[in-house]
Design a protein around this motif. Structure first.
Motif, PDB file in Angstrom:
ATOM      1  N   LEU A   1      56.390  58.658  18.194  1.00  0.00           N
ATOM      2  CA  LEU A   1      57.779  58.674  18.638  1.00  0.00           C
ATOM      3  C   LEU A   1      58.025  57.431  19.487  1.00  0.00           C
ATOM      4  CD1 LEU A   1      58.200  62.414  19.713  1.00  0.00           C
ATOM      5  CD2 LEU A   1      59.090  61.333  17.627  1.00  0.00           C
ATOM      6  N   PHE A   2      59.133  56.748  19.200  1.00  0.00           N
ATOM      7  CA  PHE A   2      59.456  55.512  19.910  1.00  0.00           C
ATOM      8  C   PHE A   2      60.908  55.566  20.364  1.00  0.00           C
ATOM      9  CE2 PHE A   2      61.072  51.066  19.667  1.00  0.00           C
ATOM     10  CZ  PHE A   2      60.330  50.538  20.724  1.00  0.00           C
ATOM     11  N   ALA A   3      61.118  55.403  21.667  1.00  0.00           N
ATOM     12  CA  ALA A   3      62.464  55.446  22.244  1.00  0.00           C
ATOM     13  C   ALA A   3      62.765  54.088  22.866  1.00  0.00           C
ATOM     14  CB  ALA A   3      62.564  56.544  23.288  1.00  0.00           C
ATOM     15  N   PRO A   4      63.535  53.240  22.170  1.00  0.00           N
ATOM     16  CA  PRO A   4      63.813  51.908  22.708  1.00  0.00           C
ATOM     17  C   PRO A   4      64.919  51.926  23.750  1.00  0.00           C
ATOM     18  CG  PRO A   4      64.831  52.154  20.552  1.00  0.00           C
ATOM     19  CD  PRO A   4      64.079  53.426  20.820  1.00  0.00           C
ATOM     20  N   ARG A   5      64.750  51.055  24.735  1.00  0.00           N
ATOM     21  CA  ARG A   5      65.778  50.798  25.753  1.00  0.00           C
ATOM     22  C   ARG A   5      66.300  52.075  26.411  1.00  0.00           C
ATOM     23  NH1 ARG A   5      65.679  45.427  27.297  1.00  0.00           N
ATOM     24  NH2 ARG A   5      65.130  44.182  25.480  1.00  0.00           N
ATOM     25  N   THR A   6      65.399  52.956  26.737  1.00  0.00           N
ATOM     26  CA  THR A   6      65.779  54.133  27.502  1.00  0.00           C
ATOM     27  C   THR A   6      66.197  53.703  28.906  1.00  0.00           C
ATOM     28  OG1 THR A   6      64.180  55.454  26.266  1.00  0.00           O
ATOM     29  CG2 THR A   6      64.991  56.388  28.315  1.00  0.00           C
ATOM     30  N   LEU A   7      67.317  54.239  29.389  1.00  0.00           N
ATOM     31  CA  LEU A   7      67.898  53.825  30.673  1.00  0.00           C
ATOM     32  C   LEU A   7      68.202  52.334  30.691  1.00  0.00           C
ATOM     33  CD1 LEU A   7      65.635  55.888  33.133  1.00  0.00           C
ATOM     34  CD2 LEU A   7      67.871  56.506  32.188  1.00  0.00           C
ATOM     35  N   GLY A   8      68.322  51.745  29.508  1.00  0.00           N
ATOM     36  CA  GLY A   8      68.712  50.352  29.393  1.00  0.00           C
ATOM     37  C   GLY A   8      67.590  49.351  29.514  1.00  0.00           C
ATOM     38  N   ARG A   9      66.437  49.740  30.097  1.00  0.00           N
ATOM     39  CA  ARG A   9      65.377  48.768  30.359  1.00  0.00           C
ATOM     40  C   ARG A   9      63.999  49.168  29.831  1.00  0.00           C
ATOM     41  NH1 ARG A   9      66.261  44.699  33.995  1.00  0.00           N
ATOM     42  NH2 ARG A   9      68.256  44.744  35.133  1.00  0.00           N
ATOM     43  N   PHE A  10      63.816  50.435  29.468  1.00  0.00           N
ATOM     44  CA  PHE A  10      62.481  50.916  29.144  1.00  0.00           C
ATOM     45  C   PHE A  10      62.338  51.223  27.655  1.00  0.00           C
ATOM     46  CE2 PHE A  10      62.922  51.871  33.626  1.00  0.00           C
ATOM     47  CZ  PHE A  10      61.681  51.538  34.142  1.00  0.00           C
ATOM     48  N   ASP A  11      61.200  50.796  27.072  1.00  0.00           N
ATOM     49  CA  ASP A  11      60.753  51.289  25.769  1.00  0.00           C
ATOM     50  C   ASP A  11      59.656  52.316  26.029  1.00  0.00           C
ATOM     51  OD1 ASP A  11      62.437  49.496  24.550  1.00  0.00           O
ATOM     52  OD2 ASP A  11      60.849  48.057  24.044  1.00  0.00           O
ATOM     53  N   LEU A  12      59.815  53.504  25.483  1.00  0.00           N
ATOM     54  CA  LEU A  12      58.832  54.572  25.658  1.00  0.00           C
ATOM     55  C   LEU A  12      58.254  54.944  24.298  1.00  0.00           C
ATOM     56  CD1 LEU A  12      60.863  56.898  28.087  1.00  0.00           C
ATOM     57  CD2 LEU A  12      59.303  55.030  28.687  1.00  0.00           C
ATOM     58  N   SER A  13      56.960  55.182  24.248  1.00  0.00           N
ATOM     59  CA  SER A  13      56.358  55.596  22.978  1.00  0.00           C
ATOM     60  C   SER A  13      55.183  56.525  23.241  1.00  0.00           C
ATOM     61  CB  SER A  13      55.890  54.384  22.168  1.00  0.00           C
ATOM     62  OG  SER A  13      54.789  53.752  22.781  1.00  0.00           O
ATOM     63  N   ALA A  14      54.948  57.395  22.272  1.00  0.00           N
ATOM     64  CA  ALA A  14      53.803  58.307  22.306  1.00  0.00           C
ATOM     65  C   ALA A  14      53.296  58.462  20.885  1.00  0.00           C
ATOM     66  CB  ALA A  14      54.204  59.664  22.886  1.00  0.00           C
ATOM     67  N   THR A  15      51.992  58.344  20.717  1.00  0.00           N
ATOM     68  CA  THR A  15      51.400  58.415  19.380  1.00  0.00           C
ATOM     69  C   THR A  15      50.210  59.354  19.394  1.00  0.00           C
ATOM     70  OG1 THR A  15      52.024  56.110  18.995  1.00  0.00           O
ATOM     71  CG2 THR A  15      50.461  57.087  17.458  1.00  0.00           C
ATOM     72  N   LEU A  16      50.141  60.191  18.373  1.00  0.00           N
ATOM     73  CA  LEU A  16      48.999  61.075  18.156  1.00  0.00           C
ATOM     74  C   LEU A  16      48.268  60.572  16.915  1.00  0.00           C
ATOM     75  CD1 LEU A  16      47.614  63.646  19.241  1.00  0.00           C
ATOM     76  CD2 LEU A  16      49.018  64.966  17.635  1.00  0.00           C
ATOM     77  N   TYR A  17      47.010  60.177  17.089  1.00  0.00           N
ATOM     78  CA  TYR A  17      46.206  59.634  15.998  1.00  0.00           C
ATOM     79  C   TYR A  17      45.282  60.719  15.439  1.00  0.00           C
ATOM     80  CZ  TYR A  17      47.707  55.366  18.355  1.00  0.00           C
ATOM     81  OH  TYR A  17      48.460  54.395  18.954  1.00  0.00           O
ATOM     82  N   ASN A  18      45.094  60.675  14.112  1.00  0.00           N
ATOM     83  CA  ASN A  18      44.271  61.680  13.437  1.00  0.00           C
ATOM     84  C   ASN A  18      44.770  63.074  13.837  1.00  0.00           C
ATOM     85  OD1 ASN A  18      42.331  63.026  11.977  1.00  0.00           O
ATOM     86  ND2 ASN A  18      40.580  62.112  13.022  1.00  0.00           N
ATOM     87  N   VAL A  19      46.029  63.321  13.508  1.00  0.00           N
ATOM     88  CA  VAL A  19      46.743  64.523  13.953  1.00  0.00           C
ATOM     89  C   VAL A  19      45.970  65.800  13.670  1.00  0.00           C
ATOM     90  CG1 VAL A  19      48.824  65.905  13.558  1.00  0.00           C
ATOM     91  CG2 VAL A  19      49.002  63.414  13.733  1.00  0.00           C
ATOM     92  N   PHE A  20      45.333  65.890  12.527  1.00  0.00           N
ATOM     93  CA  PHE A  20      44.671  67.128  12.117  1.00  0.00           C
ATOM     94  C   PHE A  20      43.186  67.150  12.481  1.00  0.00           C
ATOM     95  CE2 PHE A  20      48.247  66.430   9.180  1.00  0.00           C
ATOM     96  CZ  PHE A  20      48.997  67.556   9.503  1.00  0.00           C
ATOM     97  N   GLY A  21      42.734  66.160  13.263  1.00  0.00           N
ATOM     98  CA  GLY A  21      41.349  66.149  13.717  1.00  0.00           C
ATOM     99  C   GLY A  21      40.344  66.040  12.583  1.00  0.00           C
TER     100      GLY A  21
END
Length: 671
Positions: A620-640
């Protein structure tokens, strides 16, 4: 013919026929367009559908991907951010025909079913803004965390498949990968990035970029990361004397990177350095298992100054002065009461390149140039520090010269011929000639066919020729290896933002350089092996819809085998599937991205099988949150998924298990 041959031929014929039929139907439903019109004359809809990309690595000048004599892939900065890719290895494993394996120290590129022990990625040429990054001792091409620059600073990655020695010389064997960095004006200020990830991993980056009123574009960036790593279990060492198979605290990794680029007018400058220390937890090459002293340290520094001038009528001239320094320090613990054995290597070089291009009449475009590289320091040594025992010391220098020319000839309005050749001279074995021919047929703006044939070589590197250490021996009589390839490519764009593609290839490799165990002396040595052959088919589907949904799906069917006995090579999957999908989440501004890669079984050195597996990542990638922040979260090998990669001789293990489920969260502040 075998069943696999029939499958390959049938699938190839079916897809190419479908491309031809689609092109014919499209042509029948609309007036015949002028042959290969320039981009600015195409409709806006066709521009969107075709997602026209420009690359510079295909012919050392800016070209549309459809005009490059190769099967080309381009990965953009947006894809890298939205999918949460951590390394260049993550980027490459998503592309048709590419796969990556790891021994928990380095990552290794596999291309079209070929990845050999001791390769060090030397059969791929890795460029940074057109500057060679393969160093002068091992021909290493780094694709893991030790890659030269932070992925946040990449504008795009250009992947040019197939032999390109006709332009670049050695190492342009299976592919040329050109990483193009962002300009300073793309930052327009400062960026601060922080991240946290699994296994005690923390990283930060600070970058500044701007274009000043005097025309100077400047970018300065530094990155630091530290990872504790995993505590690992290897059943092959499951005994009380080896901590019951557990390697604790030996998988750590730390690195820092610095990049500076500057350009003004016709001049550009870049300098970068990377230093990376990695623990070696696997007990490889008879080192003590679960000994935290086993580690490697790699340092690579590059600098270049380029002058590039665009002349009238499409002509151009450029010259580049570049220099580099690479050091390797390996510490290998063989005895608990003795300091680790040391591998110390230093390579230093300077080079000069001159390229020119000129249009001849209305139907020819000639590109030509020359290259000189002086490897003035090539130092390899192996020793025990205390008590001091010197096992080997090599102090060499070498020169390499090359000249090349490529002629682009428009035989008829929809038909283009590429004819190129390069002549290289190497100290040690003399001359190497690399020709390339290509026919590109473009019956309509949305349809392209390419027929390619070429020959490339890879020169033996300093390590393969002269390295001596406990358990390893040199072979100064090594000669270059060669590859001959034939490839047919078909690409067609369909309304609705859809592109289909097919590539059928055949490769023949001779005098292959590979590391093997000399049973007579029980040491490892590099030699020129017998021939190898491979054939395969790559099918692709790409979607780029107006509302922001985009994705790719590819399937690779390949067979790579020993030319003398016909058995498949180790670490060579017969089938691969890669899928990527990106879509905005309506009303949120957040982009969701999913990618998955399937790889079939691979044979191991011991004759066993590393099972097929599927890896799935979600971001998930949220660009320019609050005008200045890029936020991201990634789950790798989701199913283990549990999976392992084959490793070469020198490991007690036949395969090395890879990471299960992991995560990374990041934030970037722009100001």
């Amino acid at each position: 013919m075998t069943k696999l041959h029939w499958q390959w031929l049938s699938a190839s014929a079916l897809l190419i026929a479908s491309v031809l039929i689609s092109a014919s139907l499209a042509a029948a439903q609309a007036p015949t367009p002028p042959p290969k019109p320039p981009i600015d004359s195409l409709t806006m809809d066709l521009e969107r559908l075709m997602k026209i990309e420009i690359v510079v690595a295909g012919s050392k000048r800016a070209q549309e991907t459809r005009d490059v004599p190769s099967f080309v892939s381009v990965v953009s900065a947006a894809e890298i951010r939205e999918h949460g890719y951590r390394t260049l290895a993550d980027v490459l494993r998503t592309l048709p025909g590419f796969y990556v394996s790891s021994d928990r120290n380095y990552s290794y590129i596999g291309v079209r079913g070929f990845s050999r022990p001791g390769d060090w990625n030397s059969r791929v040429l890795l460029l940074l803004n057109g500057v060679r990054t393969n160093e002068s001792l091992y021909d290493l091409a780094y694709i893991g965390e030790e890659f030269s620059v932070d992925l946040d600073l990449i504008d795009r990655v250009e992947v040019i498949r197939g032999p390109s020695s006709a332009l670049y010389g050695s190492n342009a064997y299976f592919a040329v990968i050109n990483v193009v960095t962002r300009a300073g004006n793309s930052l327009a200020g400062t960026e601060i990035t922080t991240s946290a990830a699994s296994f005690g991993t923390y990283a930060g980056r600070a970058s500044y970029g701007r274009t000043f009123t005097n025309g100077l574009d400047l970018l300065v960036s530094g990155t630091y990361s530290d990872a504790k790593g995993r505590n690992l279990f290897y059943p092959e060492f499951d005994a009380p004397a080896t901590n019951n198979g557990f390697a604790n605290g030996g998988d750590h990794e730390e690195f820092h990177k610095l990049l500076v680029t500057a350009s003004k007018g016709d001049f550009s400058f870049q300098a970068n350095t990377v230093s990376r220390e990695k623990g070696v937890p696997t007990g490889s090459y008879a080192t003590l298992f679960d000994d935290k002293r086993n580690r490697t340290t790699d340092d690579l520094s590059l600098a270049s100054l380029t002058y590039r001038r665009a002349l009238s009528n499409g002509a151009s001239f450029s010259t580049r002065l570049h220099a580099g320094r690479y050091t390797y320090d390996g510490e290998y613990a063989y005895y608990p009461d003795q300091l680790p054995n040391r591998d110390v290597s230093v390579g230093e070089w300077v080079g000069l390149e001159v390229d020119a291009a000129r249009k001849i009449g209305s139907r020819q475009f000639l590109t030509f140039g020359a290259e000189l590289r002086d490897n003035f320091k090539q130092f390899l040594t192996n020793f025990d520090p205390e008590p001091y025992v010197l096992y080997s010391e090599t102090r060499n220098s070498s020169m390499r010269e090359g000249v090349f020319a490529q002629d682009e000839i428009r035989l008829a309005d929809p038909l283009m011929l590429y004819a190129g050749v390069r002549l290289d001279h190497y100290d040690g074995f003399g001359l190497a000639t690399s020709p390339r021919l290509a026919l590109i047929y473009t019956p309509a703006p949305a349809t392209t066919f390419k027929l390619l044939a070429g020959r490339a070589f890879r020169a033996p590197n300093e390590f393969e020729l002269y390295s001596v250490s406990p358990g390893f021996n040199s072979n100064p009589s090594l000669g270059p290896e060669h590859i001959e390839t034939l490839e047919l490519i078909a690409q067609h764009f369909i309304r609705g933002g859809v592109q289909i593609s097919a590539s059928a290839f055949r490769n023949r490799l001779t005098d292959l350089i590979e590391q093997r165990l000399d049973s007579a002396n029980n040491v490892y040595v590099f030699g020129n092996a017998a021939s190898t052959r491979s054939r395969g088919l790559e099918l692709g589907l790409e979607v780029n819809r107006r509302q922001g949904v985009a994705g790719r799906l590819s399937y690779s069917l390949q067979r790579t085998e020993d030319g003398s006995i016909g058995t498949s090579l180790t670490n060579s999957p017969g089938q691969m599937v890669q899928a990527q999908l990106r879509s905005p989440i309506l009303g949120t501004g957040v982009i969701a991205a999913l990618d998955a890669q399937y790889m079939s079984d691979r044979r191991t050195v011991a004759g066993n099988v590393a099972g097929g597996h599927t890896l799935t990542n979600f971001s998930l990638f949220a660009p320019r949150t609050l005008g200045r922040f890029d936020l991201s979260a990634t789950l790798y090998n989701v199913f283990g998924t549990r999976y392992a990669d084959p490793v070469p001789d020198g490991f007690v293990q036949d395969v090395i298990a890879q990471d299960g489920r992991s995560f990374r969260v990041r934030t970037t502040l722009h100001y």
